[in-house]
Design an enzyme around this catalytic site. Sequence first.
Site, short mmCIF file in Angstrom:
data_model
loop_
_atom_site.label_atom_id
_atom_site.label_comp_id
_atom_site.label_asym_id
_atom_site.label_seq_id
_atom_site.Cartn_x
_atom_site.Cartn_y
_atom_site.Cartn_z
N LEU A 9 22.82 -72.44 10.97
CA LEU A 9 21.45 -72.12 10.57
C LEU A 9 21.25 -70.61 10.55
O LEU A 9 21.41 -69.95 11.58
CB LEU A 9 20.46 -72.77 11.56
CG LEU A 9 20.68 -74.27 11.78
CD1 LEU A 9 19.66 -74.80 12.76
CD2 LEU A 9 20.63 -75.04 10.47
N ALA A 11 18.69 -69.04 8.18
CA ALA A 11 17.67 -68.76 7.16
C ALA A 11 16.42 -68.08 7.70
O ALA A 11 15.55 -67.68 6.94
CB ALA A 11 17.29 -70.06 6.45
N ARG A 16 10.78 -61.01 14.98
CA ARG A 16 11.04 -60.25 16.20
C ARG A 16 12.07 -59.13 15.97
O ARG A 16 12.08 -58.13 16.65
CB ARG A 16 11.54 -61.19 17.32
CG ARG A 16 10.45 -62.06 17.88
CD ARG A 16 11.02 -63.14 18.79
NE ARG A 16 11.56 -64.27 18.05
CZ ARG A 16 12.12 -65.34 18.61
NH1 ARG A 16 12.22 -65.41 19.92
NH2 ARG A 16 12.59 -66.34 17.89
N ASP A 105 22.61 -66.79 14.75
CA ASP A 105 22.26 -65.62 15.56
C ASP A 105 22.90 -65.66 16.95
O ASP A 105 22.44 -65.01 17.86
CB ASP A 105 20.73 -65.44 15.64
CG ASP A 105 20.03 -66.58 16.39
OD1 ASP A 105 20.71 -67.56 16.76
OD2 ASP A 105 18.81 -66.49 16.59
N GLY A 142 14.96 -72.90 24.81
CA GLY A 142 14.53 -74.27 25.02
C GLY A 142 15.09 -74.76 26.35
O GLY A 142 16.24 -74.48 26.68
N GLU A 157 10.80 -76.55 23.94
CA GLU A 157 10.76 -75.11 23.62
C GLU A 157 9.84 -74.41 24.61
O GLU A 157 8.87 -74.99 25.08
CB GLU A 157 10.24 -74.91 22.19
CG GLU A 157 11.21 -75.37 21.13
CD GLU A 157 12.59 -74.77 21.30
OE1 GLU A 157 12.72 -73.54 21.21
OE2 GLU A 157 13.55 -75.53 21.55
N ARG A 302 37.50 -43.48 12.12
CA ARG A 302 36.72 -44.30 11.19
C ARG A 302 37.61 -45.21 10.36
O ARG A 302 38.83 -45.18 10.46
CB ARG A 302 35.90 -43.37 10.29
CG ARG A 302 34.84 -42.61 11.07
CD ARG A 302 34.29 -41.45 10.28
NE ARG A 302 33.82 -41.85 8.96
CZ ARG A 302 33.61 -41.00 7.95
NH1 ARG A 302 33.85 -39.70 8.11
NH2 ARG A 302 33.17 -41.43 6.80
N ASN A 346 51.88 -30.66 13.41
CA ASN A 346 50.88 -30.10 14.33
C ASN A 346 49.69 -29.60 13.51
O ASN A 346 49.86 -28.80 12.59
CB ASN A 346 51.49 -28.94 15.12
CG ASN A 346 50.53 -28.48 16.18
OD1 ASN A 346 50.48 -29.02 17.28
ND2 ASN A 346 49.71 -27.49 15.84
#
Length: 411
Positions: A9, A11, A16, A105, A142, A157, A302, A346
């Site tokens: 899930l 969607a 928040r 999430d 929950g 919940e 990086r 170097n």
Amino acid sequence: MTKRVAIVLAAGVSRRMNTQMAKVLHEVCGRPMLAYVLDACREAGVDKIYVVVGYGIERVQEGFAGAEDVVWVQQDEQRGTAHAVLCCKEHLKDFEGETLVLCGDGPLIRAKTLKTLIEKHKAGQSAVTLATAILDDPTGYGRIIRDAYGNIQGIVEETDCTSEQRGICEVNPSYYLFNNRILFEAVEKVKPDNVKKEYYLTDALSVIIATGHKVVAITAVRPEEAMGVNSRVELAEANKIMQRRIQRELMSNGVTIVDPENTWIDIRAEIGQDTVIEPFTYIHGVVKIGRGCRVGPFAYLRDGTVLEDDVVLGVFTEVKNSTLGKSVRARHHSYIGDAAVGQNVNIGAGSITANFDGEKVNRTTIGDNCYIGSGAVLIAPLEIQDGSHIGAGKVVSQEDINRFRKGRRAQ
Ligand code: UD1
Ligand code: CA
């Protein structure tokens, strides 16, 4: 063998998080949250993953283009987690097997826990098995309601909890394994009878229990992997937990991390045995470091950096999209970008590759056994031959090198 698929899930609009982007694209240690959940599903063994997306769908699909085991399911209006599952009905209504349901999430998920869930589900012969966690602070999750015998009665919940239920520390991290047929029968029956007027997947469990099917809840999720990331603060916490995991794994593979709290290493980085990472080093992107290297303090590596064995990079050295051969030394204040550096080179203090000409990025090649003095500016595109010696403070372009070579030939 039992057929198994997953529904993830992803969607939700995520108020928040306060973001323009789909929440699951926010990164934890260099990868989007959703990537961790998909990988855990794969490792636990699923044939297909149905990812329910809505808000920011284009970018999510773009970010995961090429994931052939993923089926994208659109949820136009976010009406709750049960409704999100129901959006997969067209795809799964005839599927006879097990359906894992997870939230996008929850990046701290571990495949090992999913495997335990799958085993317990099989052993218990239940319609649903869910894995729960016990948290010191259950706020936001929950709560698991059990009867006097320990049997699960349902999930409430937080917004719907009585003050007594709020005190329950066993929570729902949203790790469920359902009999697929029973799942879809139940989600159709869920009503939005709650404070938020949403269709809750947690209510599907009550429906299943009321129908007389067996539901088993096992306490199998460690507190540190239970977290659902709903806000930027939780995103930072998840990063911290993941960072600790990454570093612990590297250390067990023989890498010394002098000050773990002050070091940041991307999950995609690979580091060889006996390499020492000094404090305040930041490694971001796909980076490969060989054995016996010494990196930092204050080094910034990086994407696309490859260090062969025994390389030494010191303070304020930045490397991007470059390969540094065995025993290269760049101990102080250097920038090496888009370069291929040979062995035993170097690079003096403050020397840089000037890789960007204002329009495009150009490459620098430095041969083996070269000596680049302090403060040299190497203007790319540039090719420096094996054994070259560049004096301190020189600004070197390919034109200079060609002229020099021509002069030597004329002598
Ligand atoms: C949910 C659970 C809660 C659990 C917590 C664990 C429900 C009702 N609650 O709460 O019991 O403790 O996860 O982290 O399931 N989503 C959709 N479509 C929707 C609504 C949500 O795809 O219509 C997705 C979200 O993008 C998210 C996941 O479902 O990835 C969970 O939704 P979220 O709103 O974060 O639920 P929580 O309040 O955290
Ligand atoms: Ca959540």
